[in-house]
Design a protein around this motif. Structure first.
Motif, PDB file in Angstrom:
ATOM      1  N   MET A   1      18.728  -0.123  12.279  1.00  0.00           N
ATOM      2  CA  MET A   1      17.992  -0.553  11.100  1.00  0.00           C
ATOM      3  C   MET A   1      17.041   0.556  10.635  1.00  0.00           C
ATOM      4  SD  MET A   1      16.903  -4.486  11.818  1.00  0.00           S
ATOM      5  CE  MET A   1      18.127  -5.800  11.951  1.00  0.00           C
ATOM      6  N   THR A   2      16.951   0.752   9.333  1.00  0.00           N
ATOM      7  CA  THR A   2      16.026   1.725   8.757  1.00  0.00           C
ATOM      8  C   THR A   2      14.683   1.044   8.509  1.00  0.00           C
ATOM      9  OG1 THR A   2      17.840   2.878   7.671  1.00  0.00           O
ATOM     10  CG2 THR A   2      15.619   3.319   6.857  1.00  0.00           C
ATOM     11  N   THR A   3      13.599   1.701   8.910  1.00  0.00           N
ATOM     12  CA  THR A   3      12.258   1.141   8.734  1.00  0.00           C
ATOM     13  C   THR A   3      11.432   2.046   7.835  1.00  0.00           C
ATOM     14  OG1 THR A   3      12.288   0.060  10.892  1.00  0.00           O
ATOM     15  CG2 THR A   3      10.144   0.433   9.892  1.00  0.00           C
ATOM     16  N   LEU A   4      10.888   1.460   6.783  1.00  0.00           N
ATOM     17  CA  LEU A   4      10.004   2.145   5.846  1.00  0.00           C
ATOM     18  C   LEU A   4       8.600   1.605   6.033  1.00  0.00           C
ATOM     19  CD1 LEU A   4       9.481   3.765   3.089  1.00  0.00           C
ATOM     20  CD2 LEU A   4       9.770   1.530   2.017  1.00  0.00           C
ATOM     21  N   ALA A   5       7.604   2.469   5.991  1.00  0.00           N
ATOM     22  CA  ALA A   5       6.208   2.045   6.043  1.00  0.00           C
ATOM     23  C   ALA A   5       5.531   2.336   4.716  1.00  0.00           C
ATOM     24  CB  ALA A   5       5.468   2.752   7.170  1.00  0.00           C
ATOM     25  N   ILE A   6       4.897   1.321   4.149  1.00  0.00           N
ATOM     26  CA  ILE A   6       4.046   1.504   2.976  1.00  0.00           C
ATOM     27  C   ILE A   6       2.608   1.583   3.483  1.00  0.00           C
ATOM     28  CG2 ILE A   6       3.203   0.498   0.817  1.00  0.00           C
ATOM     29  CD1 ILE A   6       5.929  -0.905   0.568  1.00  0.00           C
ATOM     30  N   LEU A   7       1.972   2.718   3.246  1.00  0.00           N
ATOM     31  CA  LEU A   7       0.617   2.968   3.731  1.00  0.00           C
ATOM     32  C   LEU A   7      -0.345   2.895   2.554  1.00  0.00           C
ATOM     33  CD1 LEU A   7      -1.294   3.772   6.014  1.00  0.00           C
ATOM     34  CD2 LEU A   7      -0.606   6.158   5.664  1.00  0.00           C
ATOM     35  N   THR A   8      -1.153   1.849   2.511  1.00  0.00           N
ATOM     36  CA  THR A   8      -2.051   1.662   1.369  1.00  0.00           C
ATOM     37  C   THR A   8      -3.313   2.495   1.568  1.00  0.00           C
ATOM     38  OG1 THR A   8      -3.122  -0.292   2.332  1.00  0.00           O
ATOM     39  CG2 THR A   8      -1.170  -0.655   0.988  1.00  0.00           C
ATOM     40  N   ALA A   9      -3.596   3.353   0.587  1.00  0.00           N
ATOM     41  CA  ALA A   9      -4.721   4.281   0.697  1.00  0.00           C
ATOM     42  C   ALA A   9      -5.453   4.428  -0.631  1.00  0.00           C
ATOM     43  CB  ALA A   9      -4.217   5.648   1.161  1.00  0.00           C
ATOM     44  N   ALA A  10      -5.426   3.345  -1.438  1.00  0.00           N
ATOM     45  CA  ALA A  10      -5.995   3.429  -2.778  1.00  0.00           C
ATOM     46  C   ALA A  10      -7.398   2.844  -2.872  1.00  0.00           C
ATOM     47  CB  ALA A  10      -5.079   2.714  -3.785  1.00  0.00           C
ATOM     48  N   GLY A  11      -7.963   2.400  -1.738  1.00  0.00           N
ATOM     49  CA  GLY A  11      -9.281   1.778  -1.774  1.00  0.00           C
ATOM     50  C   GLY A  11     -10.411   2.781  -1.949  1.00  0.00           C
ATOM     51  N   SER A  12     -11.546   2.281  -2.447  1.00  0.00           N
ATOM     52  CA  SER A  12     -12.719   3.140  -2.640  1.00  0.00           C
ATOM     53  C   SER A  12     -13.503   3.248  -1.342  1.00  0.00           C
ATOM     54  CB  SER A  12     -13.624   2.564  -3.737  1.00  0.00           C
ATOM     55  OG  SER A  12     -14.305   1.416  -3.260  1.00  0.00           O
ATOM     56  N   GLY A  13     -14.396   4.211  -1.306  1.00  0.00           N
ATOM     57  CA  GLY A  13     -15.254   4.382  -0.131  1.00  0.00           C
ATOM     58  C   GLY A  13     -16.663   3.905  -0.376  1.00  0.00           C
ATOM     59  N   SER A  14     -16.846   2.994  -1.329  1.00  0.00           N
ATOM     60  CA  SER A  14     -18.195   2.603  -1.754  1.00  0.00           C
ATOM     61  C   SER A  14     -18.979   1.925  -0.634  1.00  0.00           C
ATOM     62  CB  SER A  14     -18.116   1.685  -2.977  1.00  0.00           C
ATOM     63  OG  SER A  14     -17.335   0.532  -2.702  1.00  0.00           O
ATOM     64  N   ARG A  15     -18.325   1.037   0.135  1.00  0.00           N
ATOM     65  CA  ARG A  15     -19.062   0.340   1.204  1.00  0.00           C
ATOM     66  C   ARG A  15     -19.344   1.253   2.393  1.00  0.00           C
ATOM     67  NH1 ARG A  15     -16.113  -5.419   1.880  1.00  0.00           N
ATOM     68  NH2 ARG A  15     -14.308  -4.222   1.199  1.00  0.00           N
ATOM     69  N   LEU A  16     -18.676   2.398   2.417  1.00  0.00           N
ATOM     70  CA  LEU A  16     -18.990   3.412   3.420  1.00  0.00           C
ATOM     71  C   LEU A  16     -20.097   4.340   2.925  1.00  0.00           C
ATOM     72  CD1 LEU A  16     -15.533   4.593   4.848  1.00  0.00           C
ATOM     73  CD2 LEU A  16     -17.425   3.601   6.131  1.00  0.00           C
ATOM     74  N   GLY A  17     -20.504   4.143   1.661  1.00  0.00           N
ATOM     75  CA  GLY A  17     -21.515   5.002   1.076  1.00  0.00           C
ATOM     76  C   GLY A  17     -20.981   6.366   0.695  1.00  0.00           C
ATOM     77  N   ARG A  18     -19.670   6.431   0.398  1.00  0.00           N
ATOM     78  CA  ARG A  18     -19.047   7.710   0.043  1.00  0.00           C
ATOM     79  C   ARG A  18     -18.576   7.682  -1.406  1.00  0.00           C
ATOM     80  NH1 ARG A  18     -17.992  10.208   5.044  1.00  0.00           N
ATOM     81  NH2 ARG A  18     -19.357   9.133   6.532  1.00  0.00           N
ATOM     82  N   SER A  19     -18.502   8.856  -2.001  1.00  0.00           N
ATOM     83  CA  SER A  19     -18.072   8.966  -3.396  1.00  0.00           C
ATOM     84  C   SER A  19     -16.597   9.328  -3.512  1.00  0.00           C
ATOM     85  CB  SER A  19     -18.915  10.023  -4.122  1.00  0.00           C
ATOM     86  OG  SER A  19     -18.775  11.291  -3.474  1.00  0.00           O
ATOM     87  N   ILE A  20     -15.915   9.403  -2.378  1.00  0.00           N
ATOM     88  CA  ILE A  20     -14.482   9.709  -2.355  1.00  0.00           C
ATOM     89  C   ILE A  20     -13.718   8.482  -1.856  1.00  0.00           C
ATOM     90  CG2 ILE A  20     -14.804  12.179  -2.004  1.00  0.00           C
ATOM     91  CD1 ILE A  20     -14.268  11.728   0.989  1.00  0.00           C
ATOM     92  N   PRO A  21     -12.417   8.412  -2.108  1.00  0.00           N
ATOM     93  CA  PRO A  21     -11.644   7.284  -1.594  1.00  0.00           C
ATOM     94  C   PRO A  21     -11.773   7.167  -0.074  1.00  0.00           C
ATOM     95  CG  PRO A  21     -10.351   8.525  -3.183  1.00  0.00           C
ATOM     96  CD  PRO A  21     -11.600   9.320  -2.929  1.00  0.00           C
ATOM     97  N   LYS A  22     -11.769   5.935   0.416  1.00  0.00           N
ATOM     98  CA  LYS A  22     -11.944   5.704   1.849  1.00  0.00           C
ATOM     99  C   LYS A  22     -10.910   6.474   2.678  1.00  0.00           C
ATOM    100  CE  LYS A  22     -12.570   1.440   3.182  1.00  0.00           C
ATOM    101  NZ  LYS A  22     -12.271   0.053   3.631  1.00  0.00           N
ATOM    102  N   ALA A  23      -9.686   6.555   2.171  1.00  0.00           N
ATOM    103  CA  ALA A  23      -8.615   7.208   2.920  1.00  0.00           C
ATOM    104  C   ALA A  23      -8.900   8.673   3.195  1.00  0.00           C
ATOM    105  CB  ALA A  23      -7.293   7.076   2.167  1.00  0.00           C
TER     106      ALA A  23
END
Length: 242
Positions: A1-23
Motif C-alpha cells: 500500500m502507498t502511504t501519503l502524509a499531509i503535513l499541515t503547516a499553515a498556522g500562525s505563531g501568534s500564541r507563541l508570541g512570534r511574527s512568523i508562521p508556527k511551522a
C-alpha cells in the motif's frame, strides 16, 4: 500500500508570541516543520509528503525540506487555506494516488516514528479511520455557559463531573483510507472556509458521515506546541531524545 502524509503547516505563531508562521519557529535550532517531516520519513511507512504552508512561505518551506538530508521521500509544498480543514483539502487536491493518507500537524514535531507506524498499521489492517489518543489524567467538569455574573474573578457554574475513563485526548498523525477521507472532505466542504464551523480534525469529518473511527495508543512526545511553555517542554524532550 502507498502511504501519503499531509503535513499541515499553515498556522500562525501568534500564541507563541512570534511574527512568523508556527511551522518556522525553531526547536533545538531546527524549524518545527522540518522536525515533523523527519519523523514521518524516519517511520519508513510514508512514501511521500504534501506540506500545506502559508501562501507567502511555500518557497521557503520547500527549500528547507528539499535541502534537509534527513528527509528522503518526495515532498510537495502547497498553499494552505484559511482553516485547518481547508488546508487539508488543499493537500488532498495536490496529492497523487495513495491507499493510506496520514494527516499530521507540524505543531506536533516530536511525534515519534513508532507512533506513525502504529497508525499506518491500523489503517492497513482494515480500519478506515484511525486516531492516536491518550487517556485523560485530570478530573473533568462540565460547566454552564455563559459565565456567572459578578464583580469577582470570572466564574462558571459546574453542571457535573464527566466520567473520564472513556475519554481520550486525540493527537496526530491521524490515518485514513484515501477514499474515506476524500469522501468526508467532499461531504463537509461547505464548512471548510468558516472558522467557526470548520472541523477541528479530520476524524470529525469522518464521524459526520456516520463512519467508524478507532483509537490507537498515542504518545506523550506527540504533544502539541501552542504556547511558549509548550516549546520549552518540547526542548527538554528533544534533549532527552538526543
Amino acid at each position: 500500500m502507498t502511504t501519503l502524509a499531509i503535513l499541515t503547516a499553515a498556522g500562525s505563531g501568534s500564541r507563541l508570541g512570534r511574527s512568523i508562521p508556527k511551522a518556522l519557529v525553531h526547536l533545538g535550532g531546527t524549524p518545527l516543520v522540518v522536525h515533523a517531516a523527519r519523523s514521518l520519513d524516519r517511520s519508513g511507512a510514508v512514501d511521500a509528503i504534501v506540506v500545506t504552508a502559508p501562501a507567502d512561505y511555500t518557497e521557503q518551506i520547500s527549500r528547507l525540506l528539499d535541502g534537509d538530508p534527513q528527509v528522503d521521500v518526495p515532498v510537495t509544498v502547497v498553499a494552505g487555506g484559511s482553516t485547518r480543514q481547508a488546508s487539508v483539502a488543499a493537500g488532498l487536491a495536490a496529492a497523487g494516488e495513495a491507499s493510506v493518507v496520514l494527516v499530521h500537524d507540524a505543531a506536533r514535531p516530536l511525534a515519534p516514528a513508532r507512533l506513525v507506524r502504529r497508525v499506518v498499521d491500523a489503517v492497513q489492517a482494515g480500519h478506515g479511520a484511525v486516531v492516536p489518543g491518550m487517556p485523560l489524567v485530570d478530573t473533568v467538569k462540565r460547566v454552564a455557559a455563559p459565565p456567572l455574573q459578578g464583580s469577582g474573578p470570572r466564574a462558571e457554574s459546574v453542571q457535573d463531573t464527566v466520567e473520564r475513563s472513556g475519554l481520550r485526548a486525540v493527537q496526530t498523525p491521524q490515518g485514513f483510507s484515501h477514499d474515506l477521507l476524500t469522501r468526508a472532505h467532499a461531504h463537509g466542504a461547505a464548512r471548510a472556509e468558516d472558522q467557526d464551523m470548520a472541523a477541528s480534525d479530520d476524524a470529525g469529518l469522518v464521524e459526520s458521515l456516520g463512519e467508524a473511527v478507532v483509537v490507537v495508543r498515542g504518545d506523550e512526545r506527540a504533544m502539541k506546541i501552542t504556547t511558549a511553555r509548550d516549546l520549552e517542554i518540547a526542548d527538554l524532550l528533544l534533549a532527552e531524545d538526543e
